[in-house]
Design a protein around this motif. Structure first.
Motif, PDB file in Angstrom:
ATOM      1  N   PRO A 127       0.821  -1.213   0.000  1.00 42.71           N
ATOM      2  CA  PRO A 127       0.000   0.000   0.000  1.00 42.71           C
ATOM      3  C   PRO A 127       0.856   1.264   0.000  1.00 42.71           C
ATOM      4  CG  PRO A 127      -0.873  -1.597   1.558  1.00 42.71           C
ATOM      5  CD  PRO A 127       0.451  -2.126   1.105  1.00 42.71           C
ATOM      6  N   ARG A 128       0.392   2.274  -0.748  1.00 37.94           N
ATOM      7  CA  ARG A 128       1.112   3.537  -0.878  1.00 37.94           C
ATOM      8  C   ARG A 128       0.158   4.681  -0.519  1.00 37.94           C
ATOM      9  NH1 ARG A 128       1.334   7.101  -5.149  1.00 37.94           N
ATOM     10  NH2 ARG A 128       0.170   5.610  -6.442  1.00 37.94           N
ATOM     11  N   GLU A 129       0.547   5.517   0.458  1.00 41.01           N
ATOM     12  CA  GLU A 129      -0.311   6.612   0.880  1.00 41.01           C
ATOM     13  C   GLU A 129      -0.478   7.630  -0.245  1.00 41.01           C
ATOM     14  OE1 GLU A 129      -0.432  10.257   4.139  1.00 41.01           O
ATOM     15  OE2 GLU A 129       0.565   8.378   4.706  1.00 41.01           O
ATOM     16  N   VAL A 130      -1.754   8.011  -0.501  1.00 42.48           N
ATOM     17  CA  VAL A 130      -2.039   8.966  -1.570  1.00 42.48           C
ATOM     18  C   VAL A 130      -2.924  10.113  -1.101  1.00 42.48           C
ATOM     19  CG1 VAL A 130      -1.733   7.302  -3.438  1.00 42.48           C
ATOM     20  CG2 VAL A 130      -3.994   7.539  -2.350  1.00 42.48           C
ATOM     21  N   ALA A 131      -3.484  10.033   0.115  1.00 39.14           N
ATOM     22  CA  ALA A 131      -4.355  11.114   0.589  1.00 39.14           C
ATOM     23  C   ALA A 131      -4.401  11.099   2.106  1.00 39.14           C
ATOM     24  CB  ALA A 131      -5.769  10.955   0.024  1.00 39.14           C
ATOM     25  N   ARG A 132      -4.603  12.287   2.682  1.00 37.75           N
ATOM     26  CA  ARG A 132      -4.756  12.430   4.135  1.00 37.75           C
ATOM     27  C   ARG A 132      -5.710  13.603   4.367  1.00 37.75           C
ATOM     28  NH1 ARG A 132      -1.436  10.866   8.949  1.00 37.75           N
ATOM     29  NH2 ARG A 132      -0.362   9.503   7.468  1.00 37.75           N
ATOM     30  N   ILE A 133      -6.857  13.317   4.997  1.00 37.01           N
ATOM     31  CA  ILE A 133      -7.944  14.286   5.068  1.00 37.01           C
ATOM     32  C   ILE A 133      -8.412  14.423   6.515  1.00 37.01           C
ATOM     33  CG2 ILE A 133     -10.276  14.830   4.243  1.00 37.01           C
ATOM     34  CD1 ILE A 133      -9.681  12.903   1.871  1.00 37.01           C
ATOM     35  N   PRO A 134      -8.605  15.656   7.019  1.00 34.43           N
ATOM     36  CA  PRO A 134      -9.164  15.843   8.373  1.00 34.43           C
ATOM     37  C   PRO A 134     -10.600  15.318   8.439  1.00 34.43           C
ATOM     38  CG  PRO A 134      -8.160  17.864   7.543  1.00 34.43           C
ATOM     39  CD  PRO A 134      -8.248  16.930   6.386  1.00 34.43           C
ATOM     40  N   THR A 135     -10.993  14.817   9.611  1.00 31.56           N
ATOM     41  CA  THR A 135     -12.342  14.287   9.790  1.00 31.56           C
ATOM     42  C   THR A 135     -13.009  14.887  11.020  1.00 31.56           C
ATOM     43  OG1 THR A 135     -11.680  12.445  11.233  1.00 31.56           O
ATOM     44  CG2 THR A 135     -11.584  12.069   8.840  1.00 31.56           C
ATOM     45  N   VAL A 136     -14.251  14.493  11.211  1.00 30.36           N
ATOM     46  CA  VAL A 136     -14.956  14.782  12.452  1.00 30.36           C
ATOM     47  C   VAL A 136     -14.293  14.011  13.590  1.00 30.36           C
ATOM     48  CG1 VAL A 136     -17.159  15.361  11.410  1.00 30.36           C
ATOM     49  CG2 VAL A 136     -16.572  12.962  11.775  1.00 30.36           C
ATOM     50  N   ARG A 137     -14.686  14.332  14.839  1.00 32.31           N
ATOM     51  CA  ARG A 137     -14.024  13.728  15.996  1.00 32.31           C
ATOM     52  C   ARG A 137     -14.406  12.268  16.172  1.00 32.31           C
ATOM     53  NH1 ARG A 137     -14.554  15.265  21.136  1.00 32.31           N
ATOM     54  NH2 ARG A 137     -16.643  16.154  20.916  1.00 32.31           N
ATOM     55  N   GLN A 138     -13.440  11.496  16.616  1.00 30.81           N
ATOM     56  CA  GLN A 138     -13.592  10.059  16.872  1.00 30.81           C
ATOM     57  C   GLN A 138     -14.140   9.335  15.645  1.00 30.81           C
ATOM     58  OE1 GLN A 138     -12.339   8.890  19.745  1.00 30.81           O
ATOM     59  NE2 GLN A 138     -12.577   6.818  18.941  1.00 30.81           N
ATOM     60  N   PRO A 139     -13.349   9.293  14.546  1.00 31.03           N
ATOM     61  CA  PRO A 139     -13.797   8.643  13.315  1.00 31.03           C
ATOM     62  C   PRO A 139     -13.624   7.117  13.400  1.00 31.03           C
ATOM     63  CG  PRO A 139     -11.596   9.508  12.997  1.00 31.03           C
ATOM     64  CD  PRO A 139     -12.015   9.910  14.396  1.00 31.03           C
ATOM     65  N   ASN A 140     -14.611   6.458  13.972  1.00 34.34           N
ATOM     66  CA  ASN A 140     -14.476   5.022  14.228  1.00 34.34           C
ATOM     67  C   ASN A 140     -14.666   4.157  12.996  1.00 34.34           C
ATOM     68  OD1 ASN A 140     -13.923   5.490  16.891  1.00 34.34           O
ATOM     69  ND2 ASN A 140     -15.803   4.594  17.693  1.00 34.34           N
ATOM     70  N   THR A 141     -15.418   4.652  12.015  1.00 32.49           N
ATOM     71  CA  THR A 141     -15.765   3.819  10.861  1.00 32.49           C
ATOM     72  C   THR A 141     -15.697   4.638   9.592  1.00 32.49           C
ATOM     73  OG1 THR A 141     -17.285   2.545  12.262  1.00 32.49           O
ATOM     74  CG2 THR A 141     -17.529   2.276   9.904  1.00 32.49           C
ATOM     75  N   VAL A 142     -15.291   3.969   8.494  1.00 31.29           N
ATOM     76  CA  VAL A 142     -15.286   4.606   7.181  1.00 31.29           C
ATOM     77  C   VAL A 142     -15.779   3.589   6.156  1.00 31.29           C
ATOM     78  CG1 VAL A 142     -12.850   3.989   6.804  1.00 31.29           C
ATOM     79  CG2 VAL A 142     -13.876   5.831   5.459  1.00 31.29           C
ATOM     80  N   ALA A 143     -16.510   4.081   5.170  1.00 31.11           N
ATOM     81  CA  ALA A 143     -16.975   3.240   4.062  1.00 31.11           C
ATOM     82  C   ALA A 143     -16.825   4.029   2.773  1.00 31.11           C
ATOM     83  CB  ALA A 143     -18.424   2.823   4.271  1.00 31.11           C
ATOM     84  N   ALA A 144     -16.709   3.319   1.653  1.00 30.81           N
ATOM     85  CA  ALA A 144     -16.517   3.955   0.352  1.00 30.81           C
ATOM     86  C   ALA A 144     -17.628   3.540  -0.599  1.00 30.81           C
ATOM     87  CB  ALA A 144     -15.157   3.564  -0.229  1.00 30.81           C
ATOM     88  N   ASP A 145     -18.111   4.505  -1.383  1.00 28.29           N
ATOM     89  CA  ASP A 145     -19.085   4.231  -2.432  1.00 28.29           C
ATOM     90  C   ASP A 145     -18.314   3.930  -3.712  1.00 28.29           C
ATOM     91  OD1 ASP A 145     -20.990   4.211  -4.398  1.00 28.29           O
ATOM     92  OD2 ASP A 145     -21.984   6.051  -3.772  1.00 28.29           O
ATOM     93  N   PRO A 146     -18.297   2.669  -4.175  1.00 28.16           N
ATOM     94  CA  PRO A 146     -17.478   2.330  -5.341  1.00 28.16           C
ATOM     95  C   PRO A 146     -17.957   2.981  -6.634  1.00 28.16           C
ATOM     96  CG  PRO A 146     -18.864   0.473  -4.716  1.00 28.16           C
ATOM     97  CD  PRO A 146     -19.012   1.497  -3.637  1.00 28.16           C
ATOM     98  N   SER A 147     -19.216   3.466  -6.681  1.00 34.63           N
ATOM     99  CA  SER A 147     -19.713   4.080  -7.911  1.00 34.63           C
ATOM    100  C   SER A 147     -19.227   5.515  -8.078  1.00 34.63           C
ATOM    101  CB  SER A 147     -21.241   4.039  -7.949  1.00 34.63           C
ATOM    102  OG  SER A 147     -21.795   4.779  -6.877  1.00 34.63           O
TER     103      SER A 147
END
Length: 261
Positions: A222-242
């Motif tokens: 894996p190669r890092e390509v992005a780093r983005i600030p989030t809301v507090r305590q970001p416990n979960t993330v999901a991606a919309d493949p479309s």
């Protein structure tokens, strides 16, 4: 959601809540059985595994599991593995029937399926266990850092593990003789994982720094390509493949953050 316990259905284009499904108890993690659902819902306080149909939100089935089911994954077209975190077991469900219970884990956490196999994180033993969902047999147990919590599968047949206490991202090949492929430093308490199969992009939340980090996973490492600030305590993330849009939960305020990276 809690108080009341329910599943909120959200339109990712507008961010609007389109429906709410009452649940029998508390839920922390969700997976999809496939692109169109159903949603796999491990209900922790009800000791039950539910399937919720999309887009309407009808509860299709409910199966009793071990204590505090934490995560569930579609292991094969007819088989689901459920991690019973407080029960020290994995419940295997086919249809609406429990067909096997594994007790070779101490405190199972995240689950994912890749290369025709299932990986289960043991958050107390700090290991990754590999199972064959066809024969319902354990295959291997591998060291998985200083404090692994969750994992996802990528389209390359690998398992990507968040080592939360170890501040690392680990990559495993579950096929053949299972083995570790990569070990990357990732300070900030990596926790939530989401994968975009269309773009071969892994997203990892950092709960100590309130960030989400994107990795290109098309290569051998894996190669890092992005780093983005989030809301507090970001416990979960999901991606919309479309669309590539990602969704981050802000547990501290009980909000969702929609990001177009």
């Amino acid at each position: 959601m809690r108080a009341p316990d329910e599943l909120a259905l959200v339109n990712l284009d507008s961010g609007a809540v389109t429906g709410r499904v009452p649940l029998p108890g508390v839920v922390r993690h969700l997976q999809l059985a496939g692109p169109g659902g159903p949603v796999l819902v491990p209900d922790e306080s009800a000791n039950a595994f539910l399937r919720v149909a999309l887009p309407g939100g009808r509860i299709e089935s409910r199966v009793t599991t071990g204590a505090s089911p934490h995560d569930a994954t579609q292991a094969s077209p007819d088989t689901v593995f459920v991690a019973d975190e407080a029960g020290g077991s994995l419940t295997v469900v086919r249809g609406d029937q429990v067909v096997r219970t594994f007790t070779d884990v101490t405190q199972p956490g995240g689950l994912a399926a890749a290369a025709g196999r299932v990986g289960a994180i043991d958050v107390r033993e700090n290991t990754l266990s590999i199972y064959d969902p066809a024969t319902l047999t354990p295959l291997a147990e591998l060291p998985a850092g200083a404090g692994p919590t969750h994992l996802v599968a990528d389209r390359n047949g690998r398992l990507l593990v968040a080592d939360t206490r170890g501040d690392r991202l680990l990559v495993f090949d579950p096929a053949g003789t299972p083995r570790r492929l990569a070990d990357l430093p990732l300070p900030g308490s990596p926790y939530g994982l989401g994968y975009d199969a269309t773009r071969d992009r892994l997203w990892v939340t950092l709960t100590a720094t309130n960030e989400v980090v994107g990795f290109d996973t098309s290569g051998p490492q894996p190669r890092e390509v992005a780093r983005i600030p989030t809301v507090r305590q970001p416990n979960t993330v999901a991606a919309d493949p479309s669309t590539g849009r990602i969704v981050v939960t802000g547990t501290a305020e009980g909000v969702l953050q929609l990001i177009d990276p």
